[in-house]
Motif scaffolding. Sequence first.
Motif, PDB file in Angstrom:
ATOM      1  N   SER A 187      39.619  41.946  36.561  1.00  0.00           N
ATOM      2  CA  SER A 187      39.551  40.713  37.335  1.00  0.00           C
ATOM      3  C   SER A 187      38.331  39.893  36.926  1.00  0.00           C
ATOM      4  O   SER A 187      37.444  40.367  36.195  1.00  0.00           O
ATOM      5  CB  SER A 187      39.500  41.026  38.831  1.00  0.00           C
ATOM      6  OG  SER A 187      38.344  41.799  39.120  1.00  0.00           O
ATOM      7  N   GLU A 188      38.301  38.660  37.424  1.00  0.00           N
ATOM      8  CA  GLU A 188      37.176  37.774  37.132  1.00  0.00           C
ATOM      9  C   GLU A 188      35.918  38.262  37.836  1.00  0.00           C
ATOM     10  O   GLU A 188      35.984  38.908  38.890  1.00  0.00           O
ATOM     11  CB  GLU A 188      37.512  36.347  37.584  1.00  0.00           C
ATOM     12  CG  GLU A 188      38.604  35.697  36.795  1.00  0.00           C
ATOM     13  CD  GLU A 188      38.201  35.464  35.344  1.00  0.00           C
ATOM     14  OE1 GLU A 188      36.993  35.215  35.097  1.00  0.00           O
ATOM     15  OE2 GLU A 188      39.076  35.545  34.468  1.00  0.00           O
ATOM     16  N   PRO A 189      34.749  37.981  37.262  1.00  0.00           N
ATOM     17  CA  PRO A 189      33.499  38.390  37.928  1.00  0.00           C
ATOM     18  C   PRO A 189      33.378  37.763  39.313  1.00  0.00           C
ATOM     19  O   PRO A 189      33.693  36.581  39.513  1.00  0.00           O
ATOM     20  CB  PRO A 189      32.415  37.901  36.978  1.00  0.00           C
ATOM     21  CG  PRO A 189      33.086  37.759  35.656  1.00  0.00           C
ATOM     22  CD  PRO A 189      34.504  37.357  35.948  1.00  0.00           C
ATOM     23  N   ASP A 194      28.157  35.534  39.101  1.00  0.00           N
ATOM     24  CA  ASP A 194      27.436  35.409  37.838  1.00  0.00           C
ATOM     25  C   ASP A 194      25.992  35.050  38.175  1.00  0.00           C
ATOM     26  O   ASP A 194      25.696  33.923  38.562  1.00  0.00           O
ATOM     27  CB  ASP A 194      28.075  34.346  36.956  1.00  0.00           C
ATOM     28  CG  ASP A 194      27.404  34.265  35.580  1.00  0.00           C
ATOM     29  OD1 ASP A 194      26.513  35.108  35.324  1.00  0.00           O
ATOM     30  OD2 ASP A 194      27.765  33.373  34.798  1.00  0.00           O
ATOM     31  N   TYR A 217      34.420  46.997  25.917  1.00  0.00           N
ATOM     32  CA  TYR A 217      33.547  45.862  25.638  1.00  0.00           C
ATOM     33  C   TYR A 217      32.838  46.088  24.307  1.00  0.00           C
ATOM     34  O   TYR A 217      32.717  47.228  23.818  1.00  0.00           O
ATOM     35  CB  TYR A 217      32.507  45.677  26.748  1.00  0.00           C
ATOM     36  CG  TYR A 217      33.090  45.586  28.142  1.00  0.00           C
ATOM     37  CD1 TYR A 217      33.687  44.407  28.583  1.00  0.00           C
ATOM     38  CD2 TYR A 217      33.031  46.674  29.011  1.00  0.00           C
ATOM     39  CE1 TYR A 217      34.215  44.319  29.864  1.00  0.00           C
ATOM     40  CE2 TYR A 217      33.546  46.587  30.285  1.00  0.00           C
ATOM     41  CZ  TYR A 217      34.147  45.409  30.692  1.00  0.00           C
ATOM     42  OH  TYR A 217      34.676  45.329  31.960  1.00  0.00           O
ATOM     43  N   LEU A 228      31.032  42.709  39.322  1.00  0.00           N
ATOM     44  CA  LEU A 228      32.479  42.902  39.289  1.00  0.00           C
ATOM     45  C   LEU A 228      32.915  43.733  40.480  1.00  0.00           C
ATOM     46  O   LEU A 228      32.090  44.383  41.157  1.00  0.00           O
ATOM     47  CB  LEU A 228      32.888  43.612  37.987  1.00  0.00           C
ATOM     48  CG  LEU A 228      32.396  43.003  36.679  1.00  0.00           C
ATOM     49  CD1 LEU A 228      32.760  43.919  35.513  1.00  0.00           C
ATOM     50  CD2 LEU A 228      32.977  41.619  36.468  1.00  0.00           C
ATOM     51  N   ASN A 229      34.216  43.721  40.710  1.00  0.00           N
ATOM     52  CA  ASN A 229      34.808  44.642  41.671  1.00  0.00           C
ATOM     53  C   ASN A 229      34.690  46.056  41.117  1.00  0.00           C
ATOM     54  O   ASN A 229      35.051  46.322  39.977  1.00  0.00           O
ATOM     55  CB  ASN A 229      36.274  44.274  41.905  1.00  0.00           C
ATOM     56  CG  ASN A 229      36.887  45.063  43.052  1.00  0.00           C
ATOM     57  OD1 ASN A 229      36.356  46.093  43.464  1.00  0.00           O
ATOM     58  ND2 ASN A 229      37.997  44.568  43.579  1.00  0.00           N
ATOM     59  N   HIS A 233      26.838  40.195  35.287  1.00  0.00           N
ATOM     60  CA  HIS A 233      28.051  39.903  36.047  1.00  0.00           C
ATOM     61  C   HIS A 233      28.250  40.982  37.095  1.00  0.00           C
ATOM     62  O   HIS A 233      28.084  42.179  36.811  1.00  0.00           O
ATOM     63  CB  HIS A 233      29.268  39.847  35.128  1.00  0.00           C
ATOM     64  CG  HIS A 233      29.357  38.585  34.336  1.00  0.00           C
ATOM     65  ND1 HIS A 233      30.345  38.344  33.383  1.00  0.00           N
ATOM     66  CD2 HIS A 233      28.585  37.457  34.338  1.00  0.00           C
ATOM     67  CE1 HIS A 233      30.179  37.152  32.856  1.00  0.00           C
ATOM     68  NE2 HIS A 233      29.103  36.599  33.417  1.00  0.00           N
ATOM     69  N   SER A 289      34.998  36.463  50.163  1.00  0.00           N
ATOM     70  CA  SER A 289      34.327  36.329  48.873  1.00  0.00           C
ATOM     71  C   SER A 289      32.924  36.900  48.966  1.00  0.00           C
ATOM     72  O   SER A 289      32.342  37.002  50.046  1.00  0.00           O
ATOM     73  CB  SER A 289      34.263  34.857  48.453  1.00  0.00           C
ATOM     74  OG  SER A 289      33.518  34.102  49.405  1.00  0.00           O
ATOM     75  N   ASP A 296      38.105  47.330  39.855  1.00  0.00           N
ATOM     76  CA  ASP A 296      38.981  46.467  39.055  1.00  0.00           C
ATOM     77  C   ASP A 296      38.128  45.750  38.011  1.00  0.00           C
ATOM     78  O   ASP A 296      37.434  44.766  38.312  1.00  0.00           O
ATOM     79  CB  ASP A 296      39.710  45.461  39.958  1.00  0.00           C
ATOM     80  CG  ASP A 296      40.753  44.659  39.196  1.00  0.00           C
ATOM     81  OD1 ASP A 296      40.963  44.960  38.004  1.00  0.00           O
ATOM     82  OD2 ASP A 296      41.345  43.737  39.793  1.00  0.00           O
TER      83      ASP A 296
END
Length: 830
Positions: free
Chosen positions: A175-177, A180, A135, A168-169, A166, A236, A172
């Motif tokens: 992947s997408e957050p 948020d 990042y 996150l997994n 964010h 989720s 991982d």
Amino acid sequence: MSAPLSYFTRDKEHIKVFDFDLDPSKENALCERLNTPFPLPTPKAAQWSPDGLVLALVDPTAGVQVVSFAGGDSQESTIHTLPAALRSTQSFLWSPKSSFVVSLAPGQKGNSEPNIHVWRRGDSATDEYILEAAYNFPKLEKGARVIQWTPDESLCARLLPDGHVHILNGTDFLSEPLVDLKLSHAAQCFEFAPVRSRGALKGRIAIFVPDVRDDMQRVVGAAEVTIFEFHTDGGSVKSQDKVKVPVAAGQIAELLWNSTGSALIAHCQTEVDETGQSYYGGSKLVLISADGECQKDLMDPQEGLVTNTQIVQAVAWSPTRDEFIFIHGFQPSQASLFSWDERTKKVSLAKILLEKAHRNTIRFNHFGSLVCLAGFGNLAGQVDFFGRFSDDDGDEKCDFVRVSSCVANCTVAAEWAPDGRHFITSVLAPRMRVDNCCSIWRALEGTRVAGSDFEELFDLQWRPEPPESLRFLDVTVEEVAGASMELAKAGMATGGVMQKQAYRPPKARGEAASTVAAMMRGEVAAPDGDDRRKRQPRQMRQREEETNPSSRPEDMNHQELNNRRNPDDPDSHVPASPERPPPPHPPAPQHPGQHPGQRQPGQQMPQGQHPQQGHQQPHQQPQLPPPRQAPNRDAAAAIQQQQAQQQAAHQAQQLAQAEAQQRQREAQMQQQRDLQAAQQREQQVAQQQQRAAQQAQREQQARDRAAQQQASPNRPPPPTEVGSGVSAAQLEALHAAQAAQLSQANQLARMAAASGYPGAHQQAAALQRQQAALQHQQAQQLLQQQHLQQQQQERQRQLQAQQQAQEQARQQAQRAAQQQQQQQQHRATG
């Protein structure tokens, strides 16, 4: 003996690993590891992994490297280079289970190259590191924790450059957050709570949003501390805003969770104190429960927890219990111990550890059994070690007692060893450019057991123990109690409070305060002079006449002086001593009425003499004055000795008067203490007598009720009343006790009035008031006795009337039964 403890040092040229042997019998407890690859040259940064098996470091030429210790043995190690990491890396972050390592480098303005790299640690067989994510964070501050994991590494939180967070997994990053988080303004920091995933709960996080300021740096929007919880819902992850607490002002914050994750302490700070009380900025300290039911401002005097709350010096939770230590106020500050009750959602002050001390640092060992309170930084380096103490019955009482003290000057960094018994302090550069060193202290004794010096030392860290390790045991309560007793024997009070005593002069303390007077009286020999500068005694210049005693005119007779006199040389005569003038000549015989010096009739005036020159013959040799006597040095010495004795006697008299006055004051104080003790004994005797009278009264009531029931078994017992039925014997005993109390009070009053010590009249007045109170008590008891006797007589009359009514009813029933029987017999015969 267990394996040694290890730590690394990062100095000007190398990074080295040292082993500290725990065997106290060894003289040299420190040993440097010289196996490959150590020592490494010119490191820039280094960080141990939480399990202590990997050391991440930065080599200016090779870049980021990791050193793996196989099986936790520092003798066997391998080094790996991470090629994609930047050589400008300045710090590292590890995940709780050591599965990930994050390298952080400062961002370059206008450069979009990633400066944050996340590496996944491979298995122990391959020991490879795989780049998971990279990042870019342009304005990355040194030491900022922009990536964090939950304790089980199931979730990961990442702070974005725009201030968003964010979720996150945790395994991982591509992947997408998952979530948020929506915040009112950009976040400054965040912290996960140490809670394990159970049921639907996956984690808990606290986020700090700083205040909003205008161009003049005035606060236009309050800061906020928000707590979110994450739950699983159908596969989720959902977030729930649990509590949001506004803080009046705060630019940066330190978020501290307790060991169970049920309470949070938010230490919010500002660069400038708007009240003007502190040069170092303002502080706010807020305690928030995880569910939001408790929101307490610890700096508010109205809460009643602390009084000296102008500034926060330090605050820290215990790593194993719901208790924390708070150092507050200007120096010298106060250190207080608080306890948190999760069930009642209350925080309470348990103990004041230090009333006034120069302290600004708190360090708990990982067991929570020992804590270090120190004054580092710009303070003198005083250190106090406190041990957690509980009762013998195993009560989890929140209490700490002081076990040892030491001084670690110029300390910059300090850390507990993994065994929880040793404490290391280090003087680091660039804060301190001289005297860089490290010292290892044994906490229960407060002694320095090892250490080493460096030309320049930049960092030092203990090697952690794996979380599942049972190598070291916690400090026992017996060890804490023994160390506290040893400290008390050395002159310190247990519990961290100095023993306070009244002032006593040196004579009363048993010290040799009258040594000077004793030397002047000749009772004690004078000590040898303390001539530290080796000065020579002053040499008196000898006089010429002392070097040649025979030339002194005082030691010559008249004939010698006349022989030495040269008539041709007018300067050869010996002058008369100016100290003693010549005696006058005896007067000549005079006629009656003749004036001394007047010439007699028929007497011729000597030739060459004026008529007023007396009787001296014209050719007579002039008479010389008698020789001057030598000064009596023995007499002068005797006078000086007499004066010294008089001065010594005067000083001894003054000392004796001072001692007599001190003895008189002590006698007065002792008499006052005796009077107070007598009053206490008197009160205790009165209480015991009152309790005995009450017990006897209750026993008499029980006997009276038993006697009444035996007298009339069919009659119901009378209602019981407290305080009824005082017998004459009991009343006489009570009156005798009160009379004895009055007599003793009168005696004490007379003693107080005759003692003459300060406060005697007040004491006598207090005793008189006590006498009046006893007399009033006697009157009240008499009235109560009369009232009780009247009540008893009334009850007896009621009982007698009830008995008579019952007897009449029984007789009427008997007569009715007899009449009915007679009627039946009459019908039967008729």
